[in-house]
Enzyme design. Structure first.
Site, PDB file in Angstrom:
ATOM      1  N   GLU A 257      26.704  47.858  36.834  1.00 44.22           N
ATOM      2  CA  GLU A 257      27.128  48.636  35.515  1.00 44.22           C
ATOM      3  C   GLU A 257      27.855  48.071  34.481  1.00 44.22           C
ATOM      4  O   GLU A 257      29.173  47.571  34.800  1.00 44.22           O
ATOM      5  CB  GLU A 257      27.933  49.986  36.213  1.00 44.22           C
ATOM      6  CG  GLU A 257      27.574  50.515  37.292  1.00 44.22           C
ATOM      7  CD  GLU A 257      26.378  51.582  37.235  1.00 44.22           C
ATOM      8  OE1 GLU A 257      26.442  52.171  36.157  1.00 44.22           O
ATOM      9  OE2 GLU A 257      25.547  51.716  37.831  1.00 44.22           O
ATOM     10  N   CYS A 296      33.622  53.590  29.680  1.00 44.31           N
ATOM     11  CA  CYS A 296      32.117  52.716  29.600  1.00 44.31           C
ATOM     12  C   CYS A 296      31.146  54.043  28.853  1.00 44.31           C
ATOM     13  O   CYS A 296      30.349  53.216  28.388  1.00 44.31           O
ATOM     14  CB  CYS A 296      31.795  52.309  30.944  1.00 44.31           C
ATOM     15  SG  CYS A 296      31.853  53.530  32.240  1.00 44.31           S
TER      16      CYS A 296
HETATM   17  P1  NAP Z   1      35.215  42.170  33.062  1.00 46.98           P
HETATM   18  O1  NAP Z   1      36.281  41.106  32.344  1.00 46.98           O
HETATM   19  O2  NAP Z   1      33.843  41.769  33.225  1.00 46.98           O
HETATM   20  O3  NAP Z   1      35.784  42.376  34.549  1.00 46.98           O
HETATM   21  C1  NAP Z   1      35.162  43.301  35.320  1.00 46.98           C
HETATM   22  C2  NAP Z   1      35.401  42.667  36.849  1.00 46.98           C
HETATM   23  O4  NAP Z   1      34.831  41.464  37.216  1.00 46.98           O
HETATM   24  C3  NAP Z   1      36.881  42.488  37.209  1.00 46.98           C
HETATM   25  O5  NAP Z   1      37.402  42.868  38.731  1.00 46.98           O
HETATM   26  C4  NAP Z   1      37.069  40.902  37.102  1.00 46.98           C
HETATM   27  O6  NAP Z   1      38.300  40.243  37.654  1.00 46.98           O
HETATM   28  C5  NAP Z   1      35.793  40.518  37.622  1.00 46.98           C
HETATM   29  N1  NAP Z   1      35.559  39.130  37.302  1.00 46.98           N
HETATM   30  C6  NAP Z   1      35.430  38.589  36.083  1.00 46.98           C
HETATM   31  N2  NAP Z   1      34.654  37.305  36.112  1.00 46.98           N
HETATM   32  C7  NAP Z   1      34.326  37.456  37.484  1.00 46.98           C
HETATM   33  C8  NAP Z   1      33.500  36.255  38.101  1.00 46.98           C
HETATM   34  N3  NAP Z   1      33.181  35.114  37.631  1.00 46.98           N
HETATM   35  N4  NAP Z   1      33.324  36.390  39.360  1.00 46.98           N
HETATM   36  C9  NAP Z   1      33.573  37.630  39.903  1.00 46.98           C
HETATM   37  N5  NAP Z   1      34.490  38.489  39.390  1.00 46.98           N
HETATM   38  C10 NAP Z   1      34.629  38.601  38.204  1.00 46.98           C
HETATM   39  O7  NAP Z   1      35.301  43.590  32.350  1.00 46.98           O
HETATM   40  P2  NAP Z   1      36.634  44.280  32.057  1.00 46.98           P
HETATM   41  O8  NAP Z   1      37.323  43.809  31.059  1.00 46.98           O
HETATM   42  O9  NAP Z   1      37.410  44.537  33.574  1.00 46.98           O
HETATM   43  O10 NAP Z   1      35.962  45.894  31.806  1.00 46.98           O
HETATM   44  C11 NAP Z   1      35.581  46.116  30.548  1.00 46.98           C
HETATM   45  C12 NAP Z   1      34.066  46.496  30.454  1.00 46.98           C
HETATM   46  O11 NAP Z   1      33.510  47.088  31.463  1.00 46.98           O
HETATM   47  C13 NAP Z   1      33.584  47.037  29.270  1.00 46.98           C
HETATM   48  O12 NAP Z   1      32.756  46.404  28.705  1.00 46.98           O
HETATM   49  C14 NAP Z   1      33.007  48.452  29.731  1.00 46.98           C
HETATM   50  O13 NAP Z   1      31.919  48.850  29.093  1.00 46.98           O
HETATM   51  C15 NAP Z   1      32.652  48.032  31.131  1.00 46.98           C
HETATM   52  N6  NAP Z   1      32.582  48.975  32.049  1.00 46.98           N
HETATM   53  C16 NAP Z   1      31.550  49.549  32.620  1.00 46.98           C
HETATM   54  C17 NAP Z   1      31.345  50.567  33.405  1.00 46.98           C
HETATM   55  C18 NAP Z   1      30.267  51.242  33.899  1.00 46.98           C
HETATM   56  O14 NAP Z   1      30.106  51.946  34.803  1.00 46.98           O
HETATM   57  N7  NAP Z   1      29.093  50.951  33.242  1.00 46.98           N
HETATM   58  C19 NAP Z   1      32.573  51.274  33.636  1.00 46.98           C
HETATM   59  C20 NAP Z   1      33.682  50.634  33.229  1.00 46.98           C
HETATM   60  C21 NAP Z   1      33.826  49.618  32.515  1.00 46.98           C
HETATM   61  P3  NAP Z   1      39.467  40.011  36.768  1.00 46.98           P
HETATM   62  O15 NAP Z   1      40.126  41.079  36.202  1.00 46.98           O
HETATM   63  O16 NAP Z   1      40.413  39.205  37.907  1.00 46.98           O
HETATM   64  O17 NAP Z   1      39.201  38.842  35.854  1.00 46.98           O
END
Ligand code: NAP
Length: 519
Positions: A257, A296
């Site tokens: 997602e 999101c």
């Molecule tokens: P993110 O930076 O991609 O991080 C998401 C998750 O992935 C965090 O738990 C992060 O951990 C983890 N992560 C990052 N790099 C990783 C890797 N190489 N291996 C494993 N895990 C890894 O996103 P965010 O900043 O938290 O969230 C914002 C984004 O999420 C926005 O773009 C939003 O649109 C999207 N979002 C989508 C939905 C949906 O349902 N489609 C819902 C909510 C948010 P760390 O924090 O420890 O780095």
């Protein structure tokens, strides 16, 4: 010195050595926790889920586990206030936190109710009728679904520390698959408190849930063909995970997602003075300010008839002028802080990119006034409305400013609105606000293929409408393309996602014994 946030693994609380990442209060800037998983035995964590958690869960059947999920949700409900108060440190007002906490609990309860009503007692779910495969009636086939014998690794985004966990955990538990939850570092302390409540309830079978605060290290290297990886977060991280060997070479079942340029369309019929005009402006402001726009599903692109651009701009600006930015809980505050200064920096950088194609109508930077907090230390930002007079430009359809930001654009006719929606390259949700059945039909059917969910808002359904930004456990949440290409929720689809579908071929007597009578 902030405390180190413990993980919950192998039935106990475990803290990493060393300092890890320091997480600060979004409002005061004070340190809250440090987060690290350095030294975690990832292989043992995965093995514990598979060898202890899974068998323990599967000693019961689907319906029994649905009952367990209900009890777990009620345990959280009992202590919801602790989670609401803790969420204030992430910048969330009580209303924002309720979306996450009560929304998560409600989602778990909804899955529990669907599971209890619609799933059988055992661990075998028959799908569809048996098909006779021979003329003599001695040979038939039927699809059976049984729990995968692996673990569900669930990686969540920072913006929904409770709902994000529960919407994945509840279906996995009902399916009989243990979970390893990895919250985003920035808000992991809220997820951890929810896990603490669940652990203290004494209801959880050993190993059914583990929590890793901090990075996953090499944990994905230990996953194989019985395991699942469910991700919520940015498109960049989704792409990295999709390319991981666990997924590409060992077929770990992967769901993403990701981010989304959701649009809302105001129908040409919805001129000023109609209920739909007001509903559109209200919904847009709600989506921009709820959780400071860090959802999101928030409306990033507001599409209105060209001739109504000025009037919509004015109506939305008037409403935004009444938004009070400040510390959660302070008198009159209606919008809190972003999760931290780094997030605010990302949003402001995205606004700068959008400004190449759009002009600022309202906001665009720090808020003029901040109530109950220091504007310099808290991650505050003014709600920001942009206006793009050339909707053919790429920026508004490609740049996600994950904060209180939306871009207003004009369209010529409904076909043009449908074309513009498609330029998001796949989104989680679109909405159309109109009382004209022909407009609604053209937009809904024209844009359905590009979206996981489409909401129609009008004077008749507004009173009960759950709103543009709220995914429902009964309905699919996800979207094609940029939105990640995945599906979550969607009723019992979320449970069956954790099951293996097997075509069993046998004589009717055998199939009967495995499932139910063959017609
Ligand atoms: P993110 O930076 O991609 O991080 C998401 C998750 O992935 C965090 O738990 C992060 O951990 C983890 N992560 C990052 N790099 C990783 C890797 N190489 N291996 C494993 N895990 C890894 O996103 P965010 O900043 O938290 O969230 C914002 C984004 O999420 C926005 O773009 C939003 O649109 C999207 N979002 C989508 C939905 C949906 O349902 N489609 C819902 C909510 C948010 P760390 O924090 O420890 O780095």
């Amino acid at each position: 010195m902030a405390r180190t946030l413990e993980s919950w693994t192998r039935g106990e609380w475990w803290a990493a050595d060393g300092y890890g990442v320091q997480v600060a209060d979004a409002v005061t800037g004070e340190p809250v926790v440090t987060v690290s998983s350095d030294g975690l035995d990832t292989a043992a964590t995965v093995a514990y889920a598979r060898e202890v958690g899974g068998p323990g869960l599967r000693r019961g059947g689907f319906a029994e586990r649905a009952g367990l999920v209900k009890q777990l949700a009620l345990a959280l409900k009992e202590r919801r206030q602790e989670l609401i108060e803790l969420s204030a440190r992430t910048g969330a007002t009580a209303a924002d936190a309720s979306v996450d906490v009560d929304g998560g609990i409600g989602t778990a309860l909804a899955f529990a109710s669907m599971g209890a009503k619609q799933l059988p007692d055992g661990n075998v779910l028959a799908e569809g009728d048996a098909e006779l495969l021979g003329r003599g009636g001695t040979f038939a086939g039927r699809h059976l679904l049984t729990p995968r014998r692996g673990v569900a690794v669930e990686i969540n985004a920072f913006n929904f520390p409770v709902w994000g966990m529960l919407e994945k955990l509840a279906p996995a538990l009902i399916a009989g698959v243990p979970s390893i939850v990895k919250p985003a570092t920035q808000t992991a302390y809220v997820t951890q408190h929810a896990v603490r409540i669940l652990a203290e309830s004494g209801l959880l079978p050993d190993g059914a849930l583990q929590l890793v605060c901090g990075g996953l290290g090499d944990l994905l290297d230990h996953l194989g063909g019985q395991d699942l990886l469910s991700f919520t977060g940015s498109a960049d991280t989704a792409a990295k995970l999709r390319g991981h060997e666990a997924v590409t070479a060992r077929s770990v079942r992967f769901n993403a997602e990701a981010d989304s340029l959701n649009g809302s369309v105001l129908g040409p019929d919805a001129v000023p003075g109609t209920p739909e005009f007001e509903l559109f402006a209200d919904a847009l402001v709600h989506e921009m300010t709820c959780k400071a726009g860090q959802r999101c599903t928030a409306i990033r692109r507001a599409l209105v008839p060209e001739v109504l651009l000025d009037q919509v701009s004015e109506a939305v600006s008037d409403r935004l002028a009444k938004v009070v930015v400040g510390a959660p809980g302070a008198e009159g505050v209606t919008m809190g802080a972003l999760v931290g200064p780094a997030q605010r920096g990302d949003v402001l950088a995205a606004v700068d990119r959008l400004k190449k194609a759009a002009t600022v109508v309202v906001g665009g930077g720090p808020p003029p006034d901040v109530v109950g907090a220091d504007a310099m230390t808290g991650a505050f930002m003014a709600p920001t409305l942009l206006r793009c007079d050339d909707p053919a430009r790429a920026e508004p359809h490609a740049v996600e400013a994950f904060g209180p930001v939306s871009t207003l654009m004009g369209y010529r006719d409904p076909a043009h609105a449908v074309e513009l929606l498609a330029r998001g390259e796949g989104s989680l949700v679109a909405s159309v606000v109109s009382y004209d059945a022909d407009v609604v039909r053209e937009v809904v059917l024209g844009t359905a293929a590009h979206h996981g969910r489409v909401l129609v808002l009008d004077r008749d359904d507004a009173g009960e409408s759950t709103g543009h930004g709220t995914p429902m456990p009964q309905l699919v949440h996800g979207g094609p393309g940029r939105a990640g290409g995945g599906e979550e929720e969607g009723g019992l689809r979320a449970v069956t996602h954790h099951l293996q579908r097997t075509a069993v071929q046998a004589g009717p007597r055998v199939l009967d014994a495995l499932t139910g009578p063959v017609p």
